[in-house]
Structure formats: C-alpha cells, structure tokens
Design a protein around this motif. Sequence first.
Motif, PDB file in Angstrom:
ATOM      1  N   LEU A  59       0.850  -1.189   0.000  1.00  0.00           N
ATOM      2  CA  LEU A  59       0.000   0.000   0.000  1.00  0.00           C
ATOM      3  C   LEU A  59       0.890   1.246   0.000  1.00  0.00           C
ATOM      4  O   LEU A  59       2.002   1.235   0.524  1.00  0.00           O
ATOM      5  N   ILE A  60       0.375   2.313  -0.577  1.00  0.00           N
ATOM      6  CA  ILE A  60       1.166   3.528  -0.786  1.00  0.00           C
ATOM      7  C   ILE A  60       0.495   4.685  -0.066  1.00  0.00           C
ATOM      8  O   ILE A  60      -0.670   4.995  -0.315  1.00  0.00           O
ATOM      9  N   ASN A  61       1.241   5.304   0.834  1.00  0.00           N
ATOM     10  CA  ASN A  61       0.730   6.390   1.660  1.00  0.00           C
ATOM     11  C   ASN A  61       1.043   7.716   0.976  1.00  0.00           C
ATOM     12  O   ASN A  61       2.202   8.134   0.910  1.00  0.00           O
ATOM     13  N   ALA A  62       0.014   8.385   0.486  1.00  0.00           N
ATOM     14  CA  ALA A  62       0.193   9.583  -0.336  1.00  0.00           C
ATOM     15  C   ALA A  62       0.119  10.887   0.447  1.00  0.00           C
ATOM     16  O   ALA A  62       0.248  11.962  -0.143  1.00  0.00           O
ATOM     17  N   HIS A  63      -0.094  10.806   1.779  1.00  0.00           N
ATOM     18  CA  HIS A  63      -0.077  12.032   2.590  1.00  0.00           C
ATOM     19  C   HIS A  63       0.129  11.671   4.052  1.00  0.00           C
ATOM     20  O   HIS A  63      -0.613  10.872   4.620  1.00  0.00           O
ATOM     21  N   HIS A  64       1.152  12.274   4.659  1.00  0.00           N
ATOM     22  CA  HIS A  64       1.482  11.947   6.054  1.00  0.00           C
ATOM     23  C   HIS A  64       2.261  13.094   6.677  1.00  0.00           C
ATOM     24  O   HIS A  64       2.863  13.917   5.969  1.00  0.00           O
ATOM     25  N   HIS A  65       2.238  13.127   8.024  1.00  0.00           N
ATOM     26  CA  HIS A  65       3.090  14.024   8.814  1.00  0.00           C
ATOM     27  C   HIS A  65       3.662  13.179   9.942  1.00  0.00           C
ATOM     28  O   HIS A  65       3.077  13.067  11.032  1.00  0.00           O
ATOM     29  N   THR A 119       5.613   2.093   0.530  1.00  0.00           N
ATOM     30  CA  THR A 119       6.125   3.391   0.077  1.00  0.00           C
ATOM     31  C   THR A 119       5.311   4.471   0.766  1.00  0.00           C
ATOM     32  O   THR A 119       4.082   4.409   0.783  1.00  0.00           O
ATOM     33  N   SER A 120       5.993   5.460   1.314  1.00  0.00           N
ATOM     34  CA  SER A 120       5.280   6.576   1.926  1.00  0.00           C
ATOM     35  C   SER A 120       5.982   7.883   1.608  1.00  0.00           C
ATOM     36  O   SER A 120       7.213   7.958   1.606  1.00  0.00           O
ATOM     37  N   MET A 121       5.184   8.881   1.345  1.00  0.00           N
ATOM     38  CA  MET A 121       5.703  10.239   1.362  1.00  0.00           C
ATOM     39  C   MET A 121       5.627  10.755   2.794  1.00  0.00           C
ATOM     40  O   MET A 121       5.007  10.138   3.663  1.00  0.00           O
ATOM     41  N   ASP A 317      -2.374  10.791   6.797  1.00  0.00           N
ATOM     42  CA  ASP A 317      -2.314  12.138   7.355  1.00  0.00           C
ATOM     43  C   ASP A 317      -1.551  12.103   8.678  1.00  0.00           C
ATOM     44  O   ASP A 317      -0.889  11.127   9.007  1.00  0.00           O
ATOM     45  N   GLY A 318      -1.645  13.156   9.444  1.00  0.00           N
ATOM     46  CA  GLY A 318      -0.828  13.271  10.638  1.00  0.00           C
ATOM     47  C   GLY A 318      -1.219  12.306  11.731  1.00  0.00           C
ATOM     48  O   GLY A 318      -2.399  12.065  11.993  1.00  0.00           O
ATOM     49  N   SER A 319      -0.195  11.777  12.393  1.00  0.00           N
ATOM     50  CA  SER A 319      -0.457  10.844  13.492  1.00  0.00           C
ATOM     51  C   SER A 319      -0.986  11.543  14.730  1.00  0.00           C
ATOM     52  O   SER A 319      -1.230  10.895  15.749  1.00  0.00           O
ATOM     53  N   ALA A 320      -1.152  12.873  14.681  1.00  0.00           N
ATOM     54  CA  ALA A 320      -1.804  13.573  15.786  1.00  0.00           C
ATOM     55  C   ALA A 320      -3.253  13.904  15.460  1.00  0.00           C
ATOM     56  O   ALA A 320      -3.956  14.494  16.280  1.00  0.00           O
TER      57      ALA A 320
END
Length: 451
Positions: A59-65, A119-121, A317-320
């Motif tokens: 799986l590909i993570n297209a948005h994260h913080h 894969t993650s951005m 998205d963000g882990s917070a």
Amino acid sequence: MVADLLIDDAYLYVDRGWEIAGGWIAIKDGRVQAVGAGADRPEARRVISARGRLVTPGLINAHHHMYQNLTRAFAPVTGASLFDWLRGLYPRWAMLTDESVYVSTFVAIAELLMGGCTTSMDHMYVHPRPLLIDAQIRAAREIGFRFYATRGSMTRSVEDGGLPPRSVVQDEDTILADSVRLAETYHDPAPGAMTRLALAPCSLFSVSERIMVESARLAEAHDLRLHTHLAEDHDEDRYCAEIYGCTPVEYFERVGWAGPRSWVAHFIYPSEAEIGRLAHAGVCSAQCPCSNMMIGGGSADAMRLRRLGMRVGLGCDGSASTDHASMWLETRTAMLLGRYRNGPTAMTARDALDLATRGGAACLGWDDEIGHLRPGACADLVIWHLSDVALAGALSDPVEAWLRCGPAQAATTIVHGRVLLEDGYPVAPHLPEILRAHERLARRMQAVPVG
C-alpha cells in the motif's frame, strides 16, 4: 535463473483485473521476476509459504506528517476545529530537533510496515531547526524503506496573519535554497529509487505567493513533483476570499500549480467545475478519511472525484489527527465512507485497494513501478493475516474478506525484495531503543503548557 525469493501458495492480487488463486510470485534483484500458478514455479534461494493468504502490492501512503506521532491523542486539542487544533499544537512542534524527527520517522515507518505500507511520502513543513529532512532520510535508509520526502515550508507566522508561531516559519530565501540543496543531494529519478523528493509548501494560508510560484519553477527545473493541502476547510475558503479575492482552487491555478506534477491532500470542498479543471490538468488528490472524520471537517468523495476524471490515492495524514499509521485501516475506512455516502454498490473492496495502490502511485507519479505486481515492478508486497475466527464463513472472495472482515494486519511486508516485517513485527534495527527514546521525547514535547 534462480530467484532470490519465492512467495508460494497465495491468493495473489497482481493488479486490477489480474488475480491468481493458488499463485506464486518470484523476486529477483528487488524486482518482480515472474508470477504464475501451479508447478511451473522457479527455484529460489528462499521460499515463503503464504498458506492461502491474500498477497497484494504494498500500500502507498500519499499524505502523512510523521513527526506528529510525538503528540498522538493529545487530550487538550482532541475536540478542536482544524485551525484551533493547529494553534494548540504548533508550540509543541516548535520543539522538534534532529533527534526527535529521526526517532518519530523511524517509529512511523515501523508502524506503516505493520499496516502493509511499502512506500510513503512525508509532508515535513515544520522547520524550527535546519536539516530535519536529512534526519528523516537517514531513518528511512536505515530501515530500507521506499521513502518520498517532501520539502514543506511555512512563511506566515501569527504576526503575519498566519497560524504558527514565528519559531517554526522560515524566510523565503532559506526555503528556496534548501529546496535546491535537498533536490541535488537526495532526489533519485532513476528506476527503482529508494529516495525521492518533492516540494511541498504547507498550505495556501501558510506561505507567501512567492514560495508557491518559485516552488513550481524549481519543480520544473529539477523535474520534481509538487504537493500541498488544498480545499480542506471552510476557514481556508474564507482566508483565500479575504486575502486573494478568489477560491483556494482559483489561487492554486493562479500560482502555476494546476499541472501533472501536482497532487493535493484532502480536497474536500471544491466545486464540480474546479474538480473537472484540475482533473483535466492532471492533478491528483489524496483522500485522508480517518483524519478528516476524526477532526469532523468533512471528507473528500473519492469515487466522485474519480468519476470526474481525477486519480485519487489514500493517506494516513498526521499521526496527531488520525492517531495511527495503518494504511489497511485507511483503506477499509475509505470503502466504508464511500458506501455510507453513496450507497452499498458505490464502492467495493477492490475499488478501495485500487485507491491504496495504483491511486497512491499516481499521486507520486510512480505508477509504472509501484502499486502493482506485474513482472518488472518493484518487489514491494504484503502477505496479509486475518485470524481463522475472523475469516470463519468468508469463503467466496478473499479481497472483499480482507476489508470486510478483520482486523487484518501484515504478516510479512517486503520492500525492494527485502523482508522488513516478519511474523507481524518490524525487523528494523534497534527498534526497542528507538521506542524508549520516542517516549522520552514525546513526554517532553507534551509537557509544554497549553496556550
């Protein structure tokens, strides 16, 4: 030719429209060498039996913080609106250091592997100190994870009419010079790259017009992609109307971002005409269902965006805000949200899996090599585990069962042909020590007085 690794006896989801029951997949030199079924499987130095389990592309993570896992489930801001939530957390994030960014990135990648992400951005836009993205790349390389760093930025502090404190914003020349440095140092455009870089001003309400325009020019000069938040909140609509005299999408177009290099996060409140224009221009979007539902600010209609021609991926998205980094959970939630909004026939498990694989790859401009398991693709894949109890009675469709039953977790996660998660746990070096350091740093950051 002897394969490096053979995954055998699997229900193999190779790509949309190509599934193999009782299949095998052979891996050589970090690539998918062959897929098939039956006794014609090649010899391999190592064989992993999937025992009838579902195997999918990673799986590909297209948005994260990623740094936000230092302030997970932070009680003083859990009931806040987006802007109030940001105001409450910016002073804590101002404490980020090289160590805390390295440690939080390491933990985030370990957690992503457990949720089947290969894969993650990461959208790193808080820069109270220099060289923080360098720390992220160091963590990803130590683990062996395929990482798409983004040079985020903010220029507008509270004093300039923005949200963050001055300690986490930077001047324009510093941002642009560091963008060039990172691109020249780390971006690898070669096939099968493990590290790539995009330019990612945080949002339309947090950076100057010069940063938006110059980032687009740098992306063209260095052949980079572009990323930002867009059409996420009604406060953003009001801000753009007041400051720029237009909608967020109209401003996005004005500064030269409406092109095939760009992908945006959230994209909840555009008009139908705006969706059509950006889709026609080649812009992709990342839906973040759990985060947007947690904050209560609405969520993009992924299937509507796709019907209007836009390619859509998924992001934790963000882990917070999401408070987790499981792409399996994001994929399941995307499916449930799509059915809740548009009816029980609106979205299948395969639709959701396509968002999490092919859709995410499209966001990153990388769908020739990742997001599928066709021969020649990067050998990024997941062997999934659901308990016998959870699967009891699910006899007809392994892909639907993967999301409808559950919870599912990755039993084995493979990146570039290397096993990075085995028996459900990361094989990352010194993870226990990293977790102890993470607790120490999180306690210090969360001890900052509210307000």
